[in-house]
Design an enzyme around this catalytic site. Structure first.
Site, short mmCIF file in Angstrom:
data_model
loop_
_atom_site.label_atom_id
_atom_site.label_comp_id
_atom_site.label_asym_id
_atom_site.label_seq_id
_atom_site.Cartn_x
_atom_site.Cartn_y
_atom_site.Cartn_z
N CYS A 164 0.95 -0.97 0.11
CA CYS A 164 -0.23 0.15 0.60
C CYS A 164 1.08 1.19 -0.02
O CYS A 164 1.88 0.67 -0.21
CB CYS A 164 -0.97 -0.11 1.59
SG CYS A 164 -1.98 -1.50 1.28
N LYS A 168 -2.35 -6.39 -19.27
CA LYS A 168 -2.61 -7.33 -18.31
C LYS A 168 -2.77 -8.58 -17.89
O LYS A 168 -3.22 -9.16 -16.71
CB LYS A 168 -1.74 -6.19 -17.18
CG LYS A 168 -1.36 -6.50 -15.80
CD LYS A 168 -0.10 -7.55 -15.67
CE LYS A 168 -0.05 -8.10 -13.99
NZ LYS A 168 0.94 -8.78 -14.42
N ASN A 175 0.91 -0.11 6.03
CA ASN A 175 1.82 -1.11 5.01
C ASN A 175 2.15 -1.87 5.19
O ASN A 175 2.96 -1.86 6.34
CB ASN A 175 2.25 -0.27 4.42
CG ASN A 175 3.23 -0.83 2.93
OD1 ASN A 175 2.49 -2.05 2.15
ND2 ASN A 175 3.79 -1.27 2.35
N GLU A 184 6.83 -21.99 -18.56
CA GLU A 184 6.76 -21.18 -18.24
C GLU A 184 8.20 -20.10 -18.63
O GLU A 184 8.29 -19.09 -19.46
CB GLU A 184 6.96 -20.70 -16.93
CG GLU A 184 7.07 -19.31 -15.91
CD GLU A 184 5.72 -18.28 -16.33
OE1 GLU A 184 4.53 -19.04 -17.04
OE2 GLU A 184 5.82 -17.68 -16.03
N HIS A 204 9.67 -38.55 -30.37
CA HIS A 204 8.55 -38.43 -30.72
C HIS A 204 7.94 -37.82 -31.54
O HIS A 204 7.01 -37.34 -32.62
CB HIS A 204 7.40 -38.84 -29.76
CG HIS A 204 7.68 -39.88 -29.32
ND1 HIS A 204 7.34 -41.09 -28.97
CD2 HIS A 204 7.51 -40.04 -27.60
CE1 HIS A 204 7.80 -41.89 -27.87
NE2 HIS A 204 7.99 -41.28 -27.01
C1 AGP Z 1 1.79 -14.30 -17.72
O1 AGP Z 1 3.87 -13.75 -17.80
C2 AGP Z 1 1.34 -13.75 -19.02
N1 AGP Z 1 1.34 -12.37 -18.43
C3 AGP Z 1 -0.18 -13.82 -18.91
O2 AGP Z 1 0.42 -15.51 -19.28
C4 AGP Z 1 -1.48 -14.32 -17.36
O3 AGP Z 1 -0.23 -15.27 -17.08
C5 AGP Z 1 -2.28 -15.34 -18.44
O4 AGP Z 1 -2.40 -13.85 -19.06
C6 AGP Z 1 -3.20 -15.25 -17.47
O5 AGP Z 1 -3.72 -13.99 -15.98
P1 AGP Z 1 -4.21 -14.00 -15.03
O6 AGP Z 1 -3.47 -15.26 -13.70
O7 AGP Z 1 -4.35 -12.99 -14.21
O8 AGP Z 1 -5.40 -15.01 -14.93
#
Ligand code: AGP
Length: 613
Positions: free
Chosen positions: A2, A608, A104, A486, A509
C-alpha cells in the site's frame, strides 16, 4: 503493498496528500483515504475515504470539503485483510475519533490484539488488521503518554510487517511514524515535515529524506524530524542520497517494473507465507472451505491461463503427490467448452493473478454450474473470481505492474503447494513429520530465491551468449516440464523469440527432427529421480549439434560438463524446484529483451488482464 503519505506544516495538507497518493497509486489502488488533524472536528480528526477501484483519489477530491488543518495522513490500499470497501479503507480511527492510523504490511498478531481490545471495551469497525493500532495508541494516550511515546510502546506489541503513520487530535502538528520490514521514509523542509512509503511521493517536495530502519520511531513536525531506536534512544537517521527522478523512484531505482518485480519475489513469497504455517501446519484465514468439505473432495481440477496455468500444473502435481488425490491442470479456455464431467466431489481450483481473466472466470462459472466446488487463488482481494467461488486464497505479492507475470507466478505456486499440504493433512495422506518438513522447505523458499537473484550477473552473461537466437527449445521432465513452459512463455512475451517447451521425453516422438547445429535448447536438469534421463536427452541434443543451456543444481559439475552454458540454482525439494528454477529463466528472457530494446513492462500485443475471449 500500500501507499502511505503524511504532511505537517503544509498550508494545504489535503491537496498535498492527494498529490502524494497519486504518485503512490502504483502501490495499490483498491481504495484510498485521508485524515486531517482538526481540533474543531468532533474528536479532532476529519476523515474522508473512497473505495472505487483505481478511481478513489478523484472520488476523494470531488467529494471532500476539507477543513483547515496543519497535518494529515493519507493511504492508498492494496487489500490483504478485509474486502476493498470504504469501511476497510485507511485511515482507521480509535473509538473516540482522536487517533488516525495508516498502515502498509501485515500485522500477524492482530487477531489476539483485537480480541484483547474488544474484551477491554473497544469497538472495532473494520475487518482490517490495521485498526487495532489506532485502539492500542488510544489506550496509551489515555494512560498519559504523548503520541511519540505511545507509538513506541505500541510498536513493541506488534508482530509481522508494518509501516505506520499516526496522528492524534491532541498534538495537531505531529506525525509519528515507525516501521518493521515494510519501508518508510521521513523528511523535512523549511517549516514542513513529510512521511511516505517511498521517495517517489516526496521528491517534488524535498530531498532532505531519511530511511527509517526496522524498529525506529520518528516524530515528524513542521521542519523537524526526531528519531529514536526501538529502546527509545535518540539517533541520527540515515539520509537518503537521491539521484532519481519521480518515475525512477516509483521503480525504486530499477530500470523498469519487470526487474523490480523479479527482485521483489522473495518479499512476495514471504508476505504470502505470513500467518499460514504454524509448527508445520497450514492455516488459511480466508479459505471458507471447512476441513469436512475438503475431506469430501475426491478429485481436483486446476484451471488457469498462461503463467497461472503453469503454476496450476505445478499445483496439481503437488496435490497428487502429497494429498494423494487425482489432480490435473487444464487450460481454462479449453475446460470451459469440453463439457467436463464433475460434481460436488470435484474441487475446481481457478488460479488467476488478476482474478478477472475472462477465460478463467467463465470456466469457473461453468464448473459451478455443473455442481463442482470451487476455490480461487488470486492476488486481488474481492476480485470478480474471488466473489464467485466457494473458497478463496490470496497471494500477497502486491500490485504486479509488469505485464509478464513473475512475483505473482511464484506466489501462486507457493500458495497452491501450501494448500496441497493442507489437503494432505485433512486426508491423512502424509505423515505429520513429513508434512512439517515440506512446510519448512516451503518457508525456506524466499531465501533460496534471494540466493538465485544473487546470481543474476551470471545469468545475464548466459543471456549475452543467446542474444542473437530466434528459436529456442525448452525441455523438462515431470516438475521440470511446467518450468520449461514458463521459461518459454517469458522468452516469447518479453523478447519476442520463438520458444517452444516440450516434455523432454517427447522429443524423440517428432520434435527432435528439428534439432541441428543451429538449435539452442534450455534443459531444466535440476537433480531429481529423472535427472539421469535428462542427461540422456542432453546427449541426444548435443549429438545433433545443438547448443545446450542447462538449469542445474549449484555445483552440479556432471551436468555442467555436458553443456555449453549453465544456469545454477540453489537446490531444494524436487516439487519446490519451480519457484527457484524459474528465476534464471525470467532473467534470461528479461536480459535478451532489454538487449533487443523491447518495452519489457508493456510487451507488444499483450495486456495485463485479458478480459476478451
Ligand atoms: C504471464 O506472464 C502473462 N502475462 C499471461 O499469460 C497471464 O499469466 C495470463 O493472462 C493469466 O492472467 P491471470 O493470472 O490474471 O488470470
Amino acid at each position: 503493498m500500500c501507499g502511505i503519505i503524511g504532511f505537517t506544516g503544509s498550508d494545504d495538507p489535503f491537496g498535498a496528500l492527494l498529490d502524494g497518493l497519486t504518485l503512490l497509486e502504483y502501490r495499490g489502488y483498491d481504495s484510498a483515504g485521508v485524515a486531517l488533524v482538526n481540533p474543531s472536528e468532533s474528536g479532532g480528526i476529519w476523515r474522508s475515504r473512497a473505495a472505487v477501484r483505481a478511481q478513489s483519489i478523484p472520488e476523494l477530491k470531488a467529494a471532500a470539503d476539507p477543513p483547515a488543518a496543519r497535518a494529515g495522513i493519507g493511504h492508498t490500499r492494496w487489500a490483504t485483510h478485509g474486502a476493498p470497501t470504504e469501511k476497510n479503507a485507511h485511515p482507521h480511527l480509535d473509538c473516540r475519533g482522536e487517533v488516525a492510523v495508516v498502515h502498509n504490511g501485515i500485522i500477524e498478531n492482530y487477531r489476539e490484539l483485537s480480541a484483547s481490545l474488544v474484551a477491554g471495551g473497544h469497538t472495532l469497525s473494520s475487518q482490517t488488521d490495521t485498526e487495532v493500532v489506532a485502539h492500542l495508541v488510544e489506550e496509551e494516550l489515555a494512560g498519559g503518554a504523548g503520541l511519540f511515546e505511545a507509538v513506541q510502546r505500541c510498536s513493541r506489541r506488534l508482530r509481522g510487517d508494518f509501516a505506520l503513520a499516526i496522528v492524534s487530535a491532541g498534538e495537531p502538528d505531529l506525525i509519528v511514524a515507525t516501521r518493521q520490514t515494510s519501508p518508510l521514509i521521513v523528511g523535512r523542509a523549511e517549516g514542513l515535515g513529510v512521511v511516505a512509503s517511498d521517495i517517489s511521493a516526496l521528491l517534488e517536495t524535498t530531498r532532505e529524506l531519511y530511511a527509517l530502519e526496522d524498529g525506529q520511531v520518528a516524530a515528524v513536525g513542521p521542519g523537524s524530524v526526531e528519531v529514536v531506536d526501538r529502546d527509545g534512544q535518540p539517533l541520527e537517521p540515515t539520509p537518503i542520497r537521491v539521484s532519481w527522478g519521480v518515475q525512477a523512484a516509483r521503480r525504486e531505482g530499477y530500470e523498469d517494473f519487470m526487474s523490480k518485480e523479479i527482485h521483489e519475489q522473495p518479499r512476495a513469497l514471504a508476505d504470502t507465507l505470513i500467518g499460514r504455517v504454524h509448527d508445520g501446519l497450514t492455516e488459511f484465514e480466508e479459505l471458507a472451505l471447512s476441513d469436512e468439505e475438503l475431506a469430501s473432495i475426491e478429485r481436483v481440477v486446476v484451471i488457469a491461463c498462461g503463467s497461472s496455468y503453469h503454476a496450476g500444473y505445478i499445483g496439481a502435481a503437488s496435490l497428487e503427490q502429497w494429498a494423494r488425490i487425482p489432480a490435473h491442470a487444464e487450460i481454462a479456455s479449453e475446460f470451459r467448452y469440453r463439457s467436463p464431467v464433475l460434481d460436488g466431489s470435484t474441487l475446481v481450483v481457478a488460479i488467476s493473478q488478476s482474478g478477472e481473466t475472462v477465460d478463467t472466470y467463465h470456466a469457473l462459472r461453468e464448473a459451478r454450474r455443473r455442481g463442482g466446488r470451487t476455490l480461487v487463488i488470486t492476488n486481488v482481494v474481492d476480485s470478480l473470481m474471488a466473489r464467485e467461488a466457494d473458497g478463496v486464497l490470496y497471494t500477497r505479492a502486491g500490485p504486479e505492474i509488469g505485464v509478464a507475470s513473475t512475483k505473482c507466478h511464484v506466489a501462486q505456486i507457493l500458495l497452491v503447494q501450501l494448500f496441497a499440504l493442507h489437503l494432505a493433512r485433512i486426508r491423512r495422506a502424509l505423515p505429520p513429520e513429513e508434512a512439517a518438513r515440506l512446510a519448512g522447505a516451503i518457508e525456506a523458499l524466499p531465501g533460496l530465491v534471494e540466493e538465485a537473484l544473487g546470481k543474476a550477473e551470471r545469468y545475464e552473461k548466459v543471456a549475452e551468449e543467446l542474444s542473437g537466437v530466434n528459436d529456442v527449445f525448452f525441455l523438462g521432465r515431470n516438475i521440470g516440464y511446467p518450468i520449461a513452459l514458463e521459461g518459454a512463455l517469458k522468452l516469447k512475451e518479453l523478447a519476442y523469440v520463438r520458444a517452444e517447451a516440450y516434455a523432454a521425453g517427447e522429443m524423440k516422438h517428432g520434435p527432435i527432427s528439428l534439432i541441428d547445429r543451429h538449435s539452442v535448447a534450455v534443459v531444466v536438469a535440476t537433480r531429481g529421480p529423472l535427472w539421469p534421463k535428462l542427461l540422456a536427452n542432453i546427449e541426444e541434443l548435443r549429438a545433433r549439434g545443438a547448443t545446450v543451456v542447462a538449469v542445474t543444481d549449484e555445483g552440479d559439475a556432471e551436468t555442467a560438463g555436458l553443456v555449453e552454458l549453465v544456469l545454477e540454482v540453489p537446490p531444494t525439494e524436487e516439487l519446490l524446484t519451480p519457484v527457484v528454477a524459474v528465476v534464471p529463466l525470467q532473467l534470461l528472457a528479461y536480459a535478451v529483451a532489454r538487449e533487443r530494446g523491447n518495452d519489457v513492462d508493456r510487451p507488444r500485443n499483450l495486456a495485463k488482464v485479458v478480459t476478451v475471449e
